[in-house]
Design a protein around this motif. Structure first.
Motif, PDB file in Angstrom:
ATOM      1  N   VAL A  36      -4.409 -27.559  38.577  1.00 46.70           N
ATOM      2  CA  VAL A  36      -4.732 -28.912  38.731  1.00 46.70           C
ATOM      3  C   VAL A  36      -5.929 -28.994  39.667  1.00 46.70           C
ATOM      4  N   LYS A  38      -7.887 -31.412  41.943  1.00 40.32           N
ATOM      5  CA  LYS A  38      -7.894 -32.601  42.530  1.00 40.32           C
ATOM      6  C   LYS A  38      -9.279 -33.145  42.751  1.00 40.32           C
ATOM      7  N   PRO A  39      -9.328 -34.681  43.096  1.00 46.25           N
ATOM      8  CA  PRO A  39     -10.604 -35.248  43.077  1.00 46.25           C
ATOM      9  C   PRO A  39     -11.614 -34.377  44.188  1.00 46.25           C
ATOM     10  N   GLU A  41     -12.493 -31.663  44.075  1.00 46.38           N
ATOM     11  CA  GLU A  41     -12.239 -30.105  44.242  1.00 46.38           C
ATOM     12  C   GLU A  41     -12.857 -29.256  43.333  1.00 46.38           C
ATOM     13  N   ASN A  96     -14.174 -31.606  40.180  1.00 46.89           N
ATOM     14  CA  ASN A  96     -13.635 -32.916  39.608  1.00 46.89           C
ATOM     15  C   ASN A  96     -14.301 -33.721  40.273  1.00 46.89           C
ATOM     16  N   ASN A  99     -11.649 -39.815  40.601  1.00 45.95           N
ATOM     17  CA  ASN A  99     -10.965 -39.942  41.653  1.00 45.95           C
ATOM     18  C   ASN A  99      -9.389 -39.713  41.191  1.00 45.95           C
ATOM     19  N   ASP A 100      -9.011 -38.947  40.057  1.00 42.11           N
ATOM     20  CA  ASP A 100      -8.071 -38.645  39.617  1.00 42.11           C
ATOM     21  C   ASP A 100      -7.776 -37.276  39.491  1.00 42.11           C
ATOM     22  N   GLU A 101      -6.565 -36.623  39.521  1.00 41.17           N
ATOM     23  CA  GLU A 101      -6.450 -35.167  39.264  1.00 41.17           C
ATOM     24  C   GLU A 101      -6.378 -35.065  37.779  1.00 41.17           C
TER      25      GLU A 101
END
Length: 145
Positions: A36, A38-39, A41, A96, A99-101
């Motif tokens: 995953v 994250k935003p 990241e 990423n 703003n979304d995972e």
């Protein structure tokens, strides 16, 4: 046709060209569990591929346009360069910018790789450079008004 030695430690098929005119091949994530991102990241994603490039060649790791446009996922150091003397696993730094995972699953196409020939060069110190039509015009200088 250029041949590239490759070791494939993943369970995925070797990357191939999508069409006859494709410049690069898509590389796939080779991971045990989903990642995953994250935003804002960044992550390092293994591919399970090891290559041996001929002298005078490099591999460039570039973003996939669909991932970038649809999901904001891109290659952080784009283009990433793989030198001819590197023998380690190809790993890709993804970031990423949305703003979304975003979830990366095993086998997902994460980037593209293009092989390029390059020239080595020597520096020649000089006090001046030849004139050109562009001159010292910088960013945006050649754009239309």
């Amino acid at each position: 046709m250029l041949e590239i030695k490759v070791i494939n430690k993943s369970h995925h098929k070797l990357p191939d060209f999508g069409t006859i005119h494709s410049a690069g091949v898509d590389l796939r994530a080779y991971i045990d569990t989903s990642i995953v991102i994250k935003p804002f990241e960044r992550v390092l994603v293994p591919t399970g591929l090891f290559i041996q490039l001929p002298e005078g060649y490099e591999a460039q790791i570039r973003p996939r346009s669909g991932l970038a446009f649809k999901n904001g996922i891109t290659v952080l150091n784009s283009p990433g360069t793989i030198d001819a003397d590197y023998r380690g696993e190809i790993k890709v730094i993804l970031v990423n910018l949305s703003n979304d995972e975003f979830v990366i699953n095993d086998g997902e196409r994460i980037c593209q790789m293009v092989i390029n020939k390059f020239e080595r060069f020597n520096w020649k110190l000089s006090e001046s450079l030849d004139d050109s039509e562009r001159g010292t015009g910088g960013f945006g200088h050649t754009g239309t008004h």
